[in-house]
Enzyme design. Sequence first.
Site, PDB file in Angstrom:
ATOM      1  N   THR A 161     -22.879 -23.375 -24.329  1.00  0.00           N
ATOM      2  CA  THR A 161     -22.756 -22.647 -25.592  1.00  0.00           C
ATOM      3  C   THR A 161     -22.496 -23.743 -26.600  1.00  0.00           C
ATOM      4  O   THR A 161     -22.241 -24.879 -26.213  1.00  0.00           O
ATOM      5  CB  THR A 161     -21.578 -21.654 -25.492  1.00  0.00           C
ATOM      6  N   ASP A 189     -23.218 -11.368 -19.008  1.00  0.00           N
ATOM      7  CA  ASP A 189     -21.907 -11.112 -19.633  1.00  0.00           C
ATOM      8  C   ASP A 189     -21.518  -9.630 -19.578  1.00  0.00           C
ATOM      9  O   ASP A 189     -20.368  -9.283 -19.852  1.00  0.00           O
ATOM     10  CB  ASP A 189     -21.900 -11.590 -21.091  1.00  0.00           C
TER      11      ASP A 189
HETATM   12  O1  DON Z   1     -20.446 -15.026 -24.789  1.00  0.00           O
HETATM   13  C1  DON Z   1     -19.816 -15.567 -23.897  1.00  0.00           C
HETATM   14  O2  DON Z   1     -18.634 -15.428 -23.738  1.00  0.00           O
HETATM   15  C2  DON Z   1     -20.558 -16.496 -22.957  1.00  0.00           C
HETATM   16  N1  DON Z   1     -21.917 -16.119 -22.852  1.00  0.00           N
HETATM   17  C3  DON Z   1     -20.391 -17.884 -23.450  1.00  0.00           C
HETATM   18  C4  DON Z   1     -21.014 -18.874 -22.542  1.00  0.00           C
HETATM   19  C5  DON Z   1     -20.480 -20.231 -22.711  1.00  0.00           C
HETATM   20  O3  DON Z   1     -19.616 -20.480 -23.508  1.00  0.00           O
HETATM   21  C6  DON Z   1     -21.009 -21.245 -21.827  1.00  0.00           C
HETATM   22  N2  DON Z   1     -20.472 -22.520 -22.202  1.00  0.00           N
HETATM   23  N3  DON Z   1     -20.034 -23.375 -21.829  1.00  0.00           N
END
Ligand code: DON
Length: 573
Positions: A384, A426
């Site tokens: 992310t 998610d």
């Molecule tokens: O929205 C979320 O919480 C996850 N899809 C975030 C994923 C994420 O931060 C991956 N990173 N390192």
Amino acid sequence: MMIYSFKIRKSNYITLFLTILFFITTGCVHGQLGVNNSNQYRNGMVVCAYPDAAQVGLDILKKGGNAVDAAVAVQFALTVTHPQAGNIGGGGFMVFRSKSGKTNTLDFREKGPAGASANMYLDSAGNVIPDMSLYTHQASGVPGSVDGMVEAHRKYGKLKWADLVQPAIELARNGFKITKHLASDLNRTKAQFTKLNPGKTYLIKDGDWNEGDVLVQEDLAKTFELIRDKGREGFYDGIVADEIVAEMKSGKGLMTKEDLKNYHSVWRNAITGNYKGYKIITMPPPSSGGIALLQLLQSVEKYPLKRWGYNQDSTVRLVVEAERRVYADRSKYLGDPDFFKVPVDSLLKPAYTASRMSNFSWDAATPSTSIQPGTFVSYESDQTTHYSIVDRDGNAVSITTTLNDSFGSKIFVKGAGFLLNNEMDDFSSKPGVPNMYGLIGGKANSIQPGKRMLSSMTPTIVEKDGKLFMVVGTPGGSTIITSVFQTILNVIEFNQSMQHAVTSKRFHSQWLPDEVTVEKDAIDSATVTKLQGKGYKITTHGTIGRVDAILKTQWGYYEGGADPRGDDTKLGW
Ligand code: DON
């Protein structure tokens, strides 16, 4: 007598001079310096995950663009230069605070396609089919990033849309030099790219990628030209939409042209809270991040963290116990507010948080009631990305955006040159069964058509005395919330400068699995032994989070914190 008092005064001056010199050279009082140094700027700042994208943002600010203009340009530049997470095939959240202190948030999170259903990842025996919500065409939610940028620009942008998209076109068409980090991520993912995209070549090279190789993405440049010329329609309609739907059809994916046409991001009121006189402005559901962050801050507020110190025994125990309770709440009460009534007010009542902490004991760790312990798969933090931007007038933008896993589903849209998210993971595929971050959910976060999957992303802005104080956020899946929490504590409680607070080692705990994950050397060995003696299970992990943040000093300078764990870069002027 005269001579004596002169001597005293002279030595006082020397002491004062040395003290000021000490603060100037160490920068140890969190950014409260009265002078500029190499990390402090007056007119604006961009902190993001890749140097070339930070440069794009800075150029926009220098051309007179505001923080939102720069954010749009950075979002698109990161799609090119940071394909692990920068995206047009994913989604995200923006928290905005205007120069006059007005706040707003934009939810451009992906949505479940119309064909999605609660049990879509279960086999006939009702078991979750491994990896189906992660590495298949069915793993993608309807992307929100392009609509989000269009909306953000429509409401707040100053410069012309085309000028904000153009830098991404140039980076994609002319190529840019890749870092060691990106080269190794691309090499590590090559086998999966090849398997999931037979016959296609995007991001795949004969032999290995090396630092300094130039990555050219002509298909992506063409996609950006359509977005530049047609705005929203350039992505959700016409050629690109056709390419997305064709890609879906090639792999039993669900997304249709209708899904794309129907996607719209949503403006939502920020949720706010107070911590020792600081105002926290953060993301409401469908992110769990804002509520969880405010609950965590409330849970620890009455304790003397400053006296205990950074990552000391009592600090760690208090923080872990607060996290255990907050993540348990997350699993039950949080989901998309357009589909599930999230009890925001109840969760944020100080009396409620106090009652949750009432069974915390200094004698021993509170055991987490195990439903089905999650395997805490991956903390790799390229997956992310977060960027923080402030402009000359004082407008501030905090955006976290994602494809979910690193390079999303690893499936790219043939002909369009971009990766699709695997955000459907998610959602809770089945009550009690953990997702890739070990997070458990139930009805609140069940899969439904048109619903947004719960997130942990926590883009946040902090005010002090009614003025901008900090812009902060990070990637890291479930660890996002705790990394943002710790960064804020590092500054407010432990007097760390912005860069120091970002660089400081972190630890994380989330109810289930019942353990505390720590970066190497985050907690000294004597403290670890004490914690183990009280029943805390400590595991070590490579890195947690990639925080990119900006502090506004009391002297009006912007001071950046770019996470040294990645290629993160801070540029100001
Ligand atoms: O929205 C979320 O919480 C996850 N899809 C975030 C994923 C994420 O931060 C991956 N990173 N390192």
